[in-house]
Design an enzyme around this catalytic site. Sequence first.
Site, PDB file in Angstrom:
ATOM      1  N   HIS A 265       0.876  -1.186   0.000  1.00  0.00           N
ATOM      2  CA  HIS A 265       0.000   0.000   0.000  1.00  0.00           C
ATOM      3  C   HIS A 265       0.905   1.225   0.000  1.00  0.00           C
ATOM      4  O   HIS A 265       1.629   1.471  -0.969  1.00  0.00           O
ATOM      5  CB  HIS A 265      -0.927  -0.102   1.219  1.00  0.00           C
ATOM      6  CG  HIS A 265      -2.030   0.897   1.286  1.00  0.00           C
ATOM      7  ND1 HIS A 265      -2.389   1.697   0.234  1.00  0.00           N
ATOM      8  CD2 HIS A 265      -2.871   1.244   2.311  1.00  0.00           C
ATOM      9  CE1 HIS A 265      -3.395   2.481   0.599  1.00  0.00           C
ATOM     10  NE2 HIS A 265      -3.705   2.231   1.855  1.00  0.00           N
ATOM     11  N   HIS A 304      -2.445  -1.924  -9.935  1.00  0.00           N
ATOM     12  CA  HIS A 304      -3.369  -1.325  -8.976  1.00  0.00           C
ATOM     13  C   HIS A 304      -4.642  -2.140  -8.957  1.00  0.00           C
ATOM     14  O   HIS A 304      -5.068  -2.641  -9.992  1.00  0.00           O
ATOM     15  CB  HIS A 304      -3.689   0.133  -9.373  1.00  0.00           C
ATOM     16  CG  HIS A 304      -4.256   0.921  -8.252  1.00  0.00           C
ATOM     17  ND1 HIS A 304      -5.596   0.905  -7.942  1.00  0.00           N
ATOM     18  CD2 HIS A 304      -3.662   1.732  -7.361  1.00  0.00           C
ATOM     19  CE1 HIS A 304      -5.797   1.679  -6.894  1.00  0.00           C
ATOM     20  NE2 HIS A 304      -4.643   2.194  -6.522  1.00  0.00           N
ATOM     21  N   ASP A 360       2.807   5.553  -6.744  1.00  0.00           N
ATOM     22  CA  ASP A 360       4.083   5.417  -6.039  1.00  0.00           C
ATOM     23  C   ASP A 360       5.288   5.311  -6.956  1.00  0.00           C
ATOM     24  O   ASP A 360       6.421   5.346  -6.475  1.00  0.00           O
ATOM     25  CB  ASP A 360       4.045   4.169  -5.150  1.00  0.00           C
ATOM     26  CG  ASP A 360       3.122   4.386  -3.966  1.00  0.00           C
ATOM     27  OD1 ASP A 360       3.202   5.463  -3.365  1.00  0.00           O
ATOM     28  OD2 ASP A 360       2.333   3.486  -3.661  1.00  0.00           O
TER      29      ASP A 360
HETATM   30  N1  ACO Z   1       4.636  -6.690 -10.785  1.00  0.00           N
HETATM   31  C1  ACO Z   1       4.491  -7.858 -11.435  1.00  0.00           C
HETATM   32  N2  ACO Z   1       3.325  -8.523 -11.554  1.00  0.00           N
HETATM   33  C2  ACO Z   1       2.254  -7.974 -10.964  1.00  0.00           C
HETATM   34  C3  ACO Z   1       2.314  -6.744 -10.280  1.00  0.00           C
HETATM   35  C4  ACO Z   1       3.566  -6.102 -10.198  1.00  0.00           C
HETATM   36  N3  ACO Z   1       3.678  -4.948  -9.555  1.00  0.00           N
HETATM   37  N4  ACO Z   1       1.089  -6.439  -9.801  1.00  0.00           N
HETATM   38  C5  ACO Z   1       0.277  -7.418 -10.177  1.00  0.00           C
HETATM   39  N5  ACO Z   1       0.978  -8.362 -10.889  1.00  0.00           N
HETATM   40  C6  ACO Z   1       0.429  -9.560 -11.525  1.00  0.00           C
HETATM   41  C7  ACO Z   1       0.193 -10.656 -10.493  1.00  0.00           C
HETATM   42  O1  ACO Z   1       1.331 -11.475 -10.352  1.00  0.00           O
HETATM   43  C8  ACO Z   1      -0.983 -11.349 -11.103  1.00  0.00           C
HETATM   44  O2  ACO Z   1      -0.498 -12.147 -12.163  1.00  0.00           O
HETATM   45  P1  ACO Z   1      -1.161 -13.623 -12.431  1.00  0.00           P
HETATM   46  O3  ACO Z   1      -2.573 -13.323 -12.880  1.00  0.00           O
HETATM   47  O4  ACO Z   1      -0.295 -14.227 -13.476  1.00  0.00           O
HETATM   48  O5  ACO Z   1      -1.096 -14.344 -11.122  1.00  0.00           O
HETATM   49  C9  ACO Z   1      -1.797 -10.242 -11.735  1.00  0.00           C
HETATM   50  O6  ACO Z   1      -0.850  -9.219 -12.046  1.00  0.00           O
HETATM   51  C10 ACO Z   1      -2.894  -9.680 -10.822  1.00  0.00           C
HETATM   52  O7  ACO Z   1      -2.268  -9.259  -9.606  1.00  0.00           O
HETATM   53  P2  ACO Z   1      -2.964  -9.279  -8.182  1.00  0.00           P
HETATM   54  O8  ACO Z   1      -1.908  -9.337  -7.114  1.00  0.00           O
HETATM   55  O9  ACO Z   1      -4.023 -10.320  -8.151  1.00  0.00           O
HETATM   56  O10 ACO Z   1      -3.663  -7.850  -8.186  1.00  0.00           O
HETATM   57  P3  ACO Z   1      -4.229  -7.085  -6.913  1.00  0.00           P
HETATM   58  O11 ACO Z   1      -5.305  -6.205  -7.395  1.00  0.00           O
HETATM   59  O12 ACO Z   1      -4.567  -8.025  -5.801  1.00  0.00           O
HETATM   60  O13 ACO Z   1      -2.976  -6.241  -6.388  1.00  0.00           O
HETATM   61  C11 ACO Z   1      -1.408  -4.526  -6.062  1.00  0.00           C
HETATM   62  C12 ACO Z   1      -2.799  -4.873  -6.600  1.00  0.00           C
HETATM   63  C13 ACO Z   1      -1.257  -5.015  -4.593  1.00  0.00           C
HETATM   64  C14 ACO Z   1      -1.250  -3.008  -6.040  1.00  0.00           C
HETATM   65  C15 ACO Z   1      -0.338  -5.194  -6.972  1.00  0.00           C
HETATM   66  O14 ACO Z   1      -0.464  -4.717  -8.293  1.00  0.00           O
HETATM   67  C16 ACO Z   1       1.082  -4.980  -6.457  1.00  0.00           C
HETATM   68  O15 ACO Z   1       1.557  -5.765  -5.615  1.00  0.00           O
HETATM   69  N6  ACO Z   1       1.793  -3.926  -6.953  1.00  0.00           N
HETATM   70  C17 ACO Z   1       3.104  -3.602  -6.466  1.00  0.00           C
HETATM   71  C18 ACO Z   1       3.000  -2.861  -5.141  1.00  0.00           C
HETATM   72  C19 ACO Z   1       2.521  -1.428  -5.328  1.00  0.00           C
HETATM   73  O16 ACO Z   1       3.002  -0.697  -6.180  1.00  0.00           O
HETATM   74  N7  ACO Z   1       1.585  -1.023  -4.454  1.00  0.00           N
HETATM   75  C20 ACO Z   1       1.055   0.362  -4.461  1.00  0.00           C
HETATM   76  C21 ACO Z   1      -0.366   0.354  -4.904  1.00  0.00           C
HETATM   77  S1  ACO Z   1      -0.992   1.983  -4.943  1.00  0.00           S
HETATM   78  C22 ACO Z   1      -1.301   2.340  -3.343  1.00  0.00           C
HETATM   79  O17 ACO Z   1      -1.580   1.535  -2.506  1.00  0.00           O
HETATM   80  C23 ACO Z   1      -1.139   3.724  -2.945  1.00  0.00           C
END
Ligand code: ACO
Length: 426
Positions: A265, A304, A360
Amino acid sequence: MTDSLSVRDNRTGAEGELPIADGAIRATDLRQFAVGDERLAAYDPGFMNTAACRSSITYIDGEKGILEYRGYPIDQLAEKSTYLETAYLLLHGELPTPPQLAEWEQAVNSHRRLPDNVKTLIHGFRFDAHPMAMMMSAVASFHTFYPDSRNIHDKESRYVNILRLIGKMPTLAAFAYRHAVGRPFVYPDDRLSYTENFLAMLFQGSEPRYATDPRLVRALEVLFILHADHEQNCSTNAVRSVASAGNDPYTSAGAGIGALFGPLHGGANEAVLKMLREIGSLDRVPEFIEAVKAGRVRMMGFGHRVYKNYDPRARIIKATTREVFDAVGVNPLLKIALELERIALEDEYFVKRRLYPNVDFYSGLIYEALSFPPSMFTVLFAVPRTAGWMAQWAEGVTDPEQKIARPMQIYTGKPTRDYEGLYDRN
Ligand code: ACO
């Protein structure tokens, strides 16, 4: 005729109509399909498709990359508004008139000082304590200094304690930072604006009056506006959930700060800088992208839950990097970030999953250029998000439909069994 979903339960043949309002069915309407003791509930870990409240504060269209506060597009607010004006908008629902704004700014700024005991609390932390831990405990302690904050059903009490928290957050953040770097606290200067005063409390040395580049003050205002609210994100959900038990704004905001601390987050911008540093040079970018695609690491600052398009805040922050770097010099990590983005926007892995830069991805680069250590990045998110948390807190505690947040579970443990004496167990 009202919109509804026709449902047929193929376990029993039972048929029913689930009314649809505002694009949602009520999960409790599923109860009519219970079979004897066997209930029918909705299972939704992480609230992927569940609305937990009605809210009139912030609107997001993740498909189109739209973000609005009270109907105003985020790019217009970032260009024309100030953080305190935006905070007023979030809390009151309308932009202020000039006298309203002057009164609001005066009221918030009159609450900048911290109780002496809070300073003692901060001093009690080890020198290497993360400032988010200091923020969380200090904010949670505030209701002990302002017991009237527990009168959450009193409008005046709600208002004054919201003012107090918005007024005190920069002071608290600056004190947490100064404690971590072993420097004496700098007290609020009433002649300075909210963000200017924040910078002064953070960075003033022995000079009698802290002077900063107005371009940097404006950049911080923009970052604060962009971070002010984001509807039912993880920390806001924590705030609302804790508030639903009848809690004051400080106890609720303390929970929000805890949620925001998580690397998925608010902690992501700190993680982005770490990632960029680990990559280190442009020639190592392809190798890093391969590691992401193989699932060994995540590309921090990408993806996201709601935005399946370019996060509109990331676009504005990316433009702001130029102005900040004009003032203080270019952060050398910028070129690695730009190359990661360039590759990711063309690569099938990211395109297929609709992963774009989020808020971010670029903000850490600006914070670093402004001389903030990485441990302060999440704090710089918590300070402006306070306006959103407070607007959401007030909306939640005054919503007659709200109940204590108490999700169900699907029990996967052992069936009933008898306790065995200590020496009778195998
Ligand atoms: N890098 C690589 N792969 C990713 C990323 C990433 N940053 N984010 C999602 N994916 C992939 C997952 O591995 C998944 O792939 P799959 O379908 O092959 O298993 C798919 O995309 C869906 O991802 P989920 O984790 O199910 O998506 P969710 O909506 O639960 O997560 C989140 C969203 C937590 C923001 C995620 O994208 C992430 O971890 N990003 C990196 C951390 C980040 O930047 N957080 C800040 C968010 S903005 C905020 O809170 C202010």
